[in-house]
Scaffold this motif. Structure first.
Motif, PDB file in Angstrom:
ATOM      1  N   LEU A 337       5.698  -4.457 -18.761  1.00 16.41           N
ATOM      2  CA  LEU A 337       6.993  -3.955 -17.909  1.00 16.41           C
ATOM      3  C   LEU A 337       6.894  -3.817 -16.482  1.00 16.41           C
ATOM      4  N   ALA A 338       5.831  -4.192 -15.938  1.00 16.18           N
ATOM      5  CA  ALA A 338       5.480  -4.022 -14.423  1.00 16.18           C
ATOM      6  C   ALA A 338       6.307  -5.341 -13.715  1.00 16.18           C
ATOM      7  N   PRO A 339       6.875  -4.592 -12.647  1.00 14.03           N
ATOM      8  CA  PRO A 339       7.960  -5.431 -11.754  1.00 14.03           C
ATOM      9  C   PRO A 339       7.439  -6.510 -10.946  1.00 14.03           C
ATOM     10  N   PRO A 340       8.139  -7.366 -10.454  1.00 12.97           N
ATOM     11  CA  PRO A 340       7.516  -8.817  -9.621  1.00 12.97           C
ATOM     12  C   PRO A 340       6.637  -8.237  -8.661  1.00 12.97           C
ATOM     13  N   ARG A 341       6.077  -9.243  -8.072  1.00 13.21           N
ATOM     14  CA  ARG A 341       4.790  -8.908  -7.284  1.00 13.21           C
ATOM     15  C   ARG A 341       5.320  -8.556  -5.806  1.00 13.21           C
ATOM     16  N   ASN A 342       4.570  -7.812  -5.086  1.00 17.22           N
ATOM     17  CA  ASN A 342       4.974  -7.195  -3.871  1.00 17.22           C
ATOM     18  C   ASN A 342       4.903  -8.174  -2.852  1.00 17.22           C
ATOM     19  N   SER A 343       5.739  -7.995  -1.754  1.00 19.70           N
ATOM     20  CA  SER A 343       6.013  -8.937  -0.790  1.00 19.70           C
ATOM     21  C   SER A 343       4.980  -8.687   0.339  1.00 19.70           C
ATOM     22  N   ALA A 344       4.261  -9.565   1.154  1.00 17.68           N
ATOM     23  CA  ALA A 344       3.244  -9.295   1.881  1.00 17.68           C
ATOM     24  C   ALA A 344       3.504  -8.407   3.178  1.00 17.68           C
ATOM     25  N   ASP A 345       5.028  -8.600   3.378  1.00 20.97           N
ATOM     26  CA  ASP A 345       5.453  -7.732   4.563  1.00 20.97           C
ATOM     27  C   ASP A 345       5.829  -6.027   4.254  1.00 20.97           C
ATOM     28  N   THR A 346       5.657  -5.990   2.825  1.00 17.38           N
ATOM     29  CA  THR A 346       5.937  -4.540   2.423  1.00 17.38           C
ATOM     30  C   THR A 346       4.725  -3.838   1.946  1.00 17.38           C
ATOM     31  N   LEU A 347       4.489  -2.518   2.147  1.00 15.52           N
ATOM     32  CA  LEU A 347       3.548  -1.691   1.703  1.00 15.52           C
ATOM     33  C   LEU A 347       3.998  -0.977   0.626  1.00 15.52           C
ATOM     34  N   VAL A 348       3.678  -1.203  -0.692  1.00 15.23           N
ATOM     35  CA  VAL A 348       4.572  -0.580  -1.938  1.00 15.23           C
ATOM     36  C   VAL A 348       3.223   0.624  -2.459  1.00 15.23           C
ATOM     37  N   PHE A 349       3.700   1.689  -2.010  1.00 13.94           N
ATOM     38  CA  PHE A 349       2.783   3.083  -2.440  1.00 13.94           C
ATOM     39  C   PHE A 349       3.406   3.655  -3.787  1.00 13.94           C
ATOM     40  N   ASP A 350       2.449   4.448  -4.499  1.00  9.94           N
ATOM     41  CA  ASP A 350       2.656   4.909  -5.418  1.00  9.94           C
ATOM     42  C   ASP A 350       3.398   6.449  -5.201  1.00  9.94           C
ATOM     43  N   THR A 351       4.192   7.090  -6.224  1.00  9.68           N
ATOM     44  CA  THR A 351       4.841   8.270  -5.897  1.00  9.68           C
ATOM     45  C   THR A 351       3.678   9.456  -5.699  1.00  9.68           C
ATOM     46  N   PRO A 352       4.036  10.166  -4.570  1.00 15.30           N
ATOM     47  CA  PRO A 352       2.908  11.108  -4.303  1.00 15.30           C
ATOM     48  C   PRO A 352       3.104  12.149  -5.609  1.00 15.30           C
ATOM     49  N   THR A 353       2.163  13.027  -5.579  1.00 17.77           N
ATOM     50  CA  THR A 353       1.993  14.222  -6.465  1.00 17.77           C
ATOM     51  C   THR A 353       3.348  15.015  -5.992  1.00 17.77           C
ATOM     52  N   ILE A 354       4.478  15.577  -6.779  1.00 22.42           N
ATOM     53  CA  ILE A 354       5.010  16.442  -6.617  1.00 22.42           C
ATOM     54  C   ILE A 354       4.719  18.083  -7.025  1.00 22.42           C
ATOM     55  N   ASP A 355       4.988  18.738  -5.927  1.00 19.92           N
ATOM     56  CA  ASP A 355       4.589  20.246  -6.187  1.00 19.92           C
ATOM     57  C   ASP A 355       5.549  21.124  -6.796  1.00 19.92           C
ATOM     58  N   SER A 356       5.226  22.322  -7.037  1.00 20.04           N
ATOM     59  CA  SER A 356       6.361  23.278  -7.944  1.00 20.04           C
ATOM     60  C   SER A 356       7.584  23.605  -7.288  1.00 20.04           C
ATOM     61  N   PHE A 357       7.848  22.904  -5.998  1.00 18.90           N
ATOM     62  CA  PHE A 357       9.047  23.145  -5.335  1.00 18.90           C
ATOM     63  C   PHE A 357       9.683  21.871  -5.024  1.00 18.90           C
ATOM     64  N   GLY A 358       9.388  20.900  -5.607  1.00 16.34           N
ATOM     65  CA  GLY A 358      10.016  19.461  -5.477  1.00 16.34           C
ATOM     66  C   GLY A 358       9.637  18.665  -4.119  1.00 16.34           C
ATOM     67  N   HIS A 359       8.639  19.066  -3.436  1.00 11.07           N
ATOM     68  CA  HIS A 359       7.969  18.518  -2.314  1.00 11.07           C
ATOM     69  C   HIS A 359       6.720  17.654  -2.641  1.00 11.07           C
ATOM     70  N   ALA A 360       6.459  16.771  -1.563  1.00  6.43           N
ATOM     71  CA  ALA A 360       5.199  15.894  -1.717  1.00  6.43           C
ATOM     72  C   ALA A 360       4.009  16.926  -1.715  1.00  6.43           C
ATOM     73  N   ASP A 361       3.153  17.036  -2.575  1.00  8.29           N
ATOM     74  CA  ASP A 361       1.937  17.628  -2.423  1.00  8.29           C
ATOM     75  C   ASP A 361       1.042  16.884  -1.511  1.00  8.29           C
ATOM     76  N   LEU A 362       0.882  17.053  -0.134  1.00  2.00           N
ATOM     77  CA  LEU A 362       0.057  16.392   0.533  1.00  2.00           C
ATOM     78  C   LEU A 362      -1.119  17.240   0.948  1.00  2.00           C
ATOM     79  N   SER A 363      -1.537  18.419   0.176  1.00  2.00           N
ATOM     80  CA  SER A 363      -2.347  19.387   0.850  1.00  2.00           C
ATOM     81  C   SER A 363      -3.739  18.870   0.488  1.00  2.00           C
ATOM     82  N   GLY A 364      -4.152  17.939  -0.300  1.00  2.00           N
ATOM     83  CA  GLY A 364      -5.442  17.513  -0.471  1.00  2.00           C
ATOM     84  C   GLY A 364      -5.928  16.377   0.329  1.00  2.00           C
TER      85      GLY A 364
END
Length: 462
Positions: A337-364
């Motif tokens: 089910l993986a999508p097509p390969r990523n383009s070299a000019d694009t940095l494809v990042f995973d979804t960050p951990t979402i905290d209990s209030f719906g924001h990205a948890d960047l504390s760590g």
């Protein structure tokens, strides 16, 4: 007259206690798991359906307790001697239970909505349909419980029904969802379509939805099952009991052939609107998927910092950062089910951990390193990720920052020593050679060739 009796039943019968039990239990479970749905309506709908594995057994038990009321007060023979049809007596009681469990379920959903509204950027209509299926499920459970309590008016009936109900709607789907690892690659077993007759849903990805056709078929079957429960509750003679089963049989006959195989996986589909891009263009472009639009303000800063570090050291560095559209849960177990390969000019990042209030948890302070590691990552289908590849990505990310690899939680000291040794060997090379090696490693990784990347872990100089 019926309305007056219904109001009395709502105030004085066990229906109110059953509703309070469902509300307190459901709200407590939701509030202890807000990180799984905060900021996402579809995930809240799925969470509400997941709660049914606990709420349905409670509704069964509550219905059974109400069903034995006449026998408990020894008035069943008195009521049976009256000329008034039995269904006229049971409808207000059954209606009170239906109103109570429905209200408790909707209030539980509203409690969860408080963690979704502030940060949600996308409201799929299908979330309403997915949530609504829980209503006939609870009503059917309550009415079947009442019929069982009337048929077997024992104190033990309610707890036994609760245990049986939990085993049916809670344990059976979990066992059926267990992946088959006999081939060395985790893949789901082909679950029969009958699994979708159970209303619980688990593990839907943020970018998926439940097909409306499936929700409507489930609702049809559950309404038929509720009708059977009500008819059984009002039945007196044997032929009436036999006819009471007919709606449930017809419901199965209509719904089952039209339901897909594969259980929750077969009922799920990628939501095309949820994976649309929402971007910030005030600088290097940073995009997230519409389902995670509330995360965009949180990830813009780290993403642009990562792009700046790459532009300073890598030739042909990516110029934009985009959240992956990979369906994370299912792709982990079904690599095709993986999508097509990523383009070299694009940095494809995973979804960050979402905290209990719906924001990205960047504390760590782990999101930036994961962004940097993504420069050497590509969607390569079912190609396994070797340990050296993962270690090399950590070293490569550290090279971009100019700092030794940060301690990895749970890693043994010898593993960290290996990372430190590889990093020191890399930075001891002439700067031009470092850039050449890292550019070759990135080019190979994007082409799904990890030999150049794994060579980073070698302490040997060229």
């Amino acid at each position: 007259m019926t309305g007056r009796v219904l109001r009395i039943e709502l105030r004085r019968s066990a229906a109110l206690g059953t509703a309070l039990l469902l509300l307190v239990t459901g709200a407590a479970l939701l509030l202890s798991s807000t990180q799984f749905f905060a900021g996402r309506w579809m995930q809240l709908a799925v969470m509400a359906r997941s709660l049914l594995m606990v709420l349905l057994p409670l509704a069964l038990a509550g219905g059974a307790w109400m069903g034995r009321r006449d026998a408990r007060h020894r008035v069943d023979e008195l009521f049976a001697s009256t000329v008034r049809p039995r269904w006229q007596r049971v409808v207000p009681t059954a209606g009170a239970l239906a109103v109570s469990v429905t209200t408790a379920y909707l209030l539980t959903f509203l409690v969860g909505a408080g963690w979704v509204v502030p940060t949600a950027g996308y409201f799929p209509f299908a979330a309403i349909v997915v949530t609504a299926v829980g209503i006939p499920a609870l009503v059917a459970a309550g009415w079947l419980g009442m019929a069982a309590g009337r048929a077997v008016p024992r104190v033990i009936t309610a707890p036994v029904l609760a245990v049986v109900g939990f085993a049916l709607v809670g344990l059976v789907p979990e066992l059926a969802m267990a992946p088959d690892t006999s081939t060395g690659i985790a893949r789901f077993r082909a679950e029969p379509a009958a699994m979708l007759l159970l209303p619980t849903i688990n593990s839907l990805d943020d970018f998926q939805t439940v097909m409306t056709r499936v929700s409507l078929l489930q609702a049809l079957w559950l309404v038929a099952l509720a009708a059977t429960g009500l008819l059984l509750l009002g039945a007196v003679r044997r032929h009436a009991i036999a006819l009471a089963v007919l709606p449930a049989v017809l419901g199965v006959a209509v719904a089952l052939p039209l339901l897909p195989v594969g259980g929750a996986r077969g009922a799920a589909a990628v939501d095309p609107v949820a994976i649309e891009l929402v971007c910030d263009n005030d600088g290097p472009q940073v995009c997230v998927r519409r389902a995670h639009a509330g995360l965009l303000p949180d990830v813009v800063g780290p993403a642009r910092q990562a792009l700046g570090l790459m532009a300073a050291k890598l030739p042909n560095a990516p110029v934009r950062a985009v959240e992956t559209e990979r369906v994370t849960f299912w792709a982990m177990l079904e690599p095709d089910l993986a999508p097509p390969r990523n383009s070299a000019d694009t940095l494809v990042f995973d979804t960050p951990t979402i905290d209990s209030f719906g924001h990205a948890d960047l504390s760590g302070d782990y999101f930036l390193p994961s962004l940097l590691e993504a420069a050497w990552r590509q969607e390569c289908g079912d190609q396994p990720i070797l340990g050296d590849v993962y270690r090399a990505r950590i070293v490569a990310a550290a090279w971009l920052t100019g700092q030794p690899p940060a301690p990895q939680p749970g890693w043994a000291p010898e593993e960290m020593a290996l990372l430190e040794s590889a990093y020191q060997a890399l930075v001891s090379l002439p700067e031009a050679e470092q850039r050449r090696r890292m550019a070759a490693a990135r080019e190979g990784a994007l082409a799904c060739r990890d030999d150049e990347l794994m060579a980073i872990m070698s302490a040997d100089r060229p």
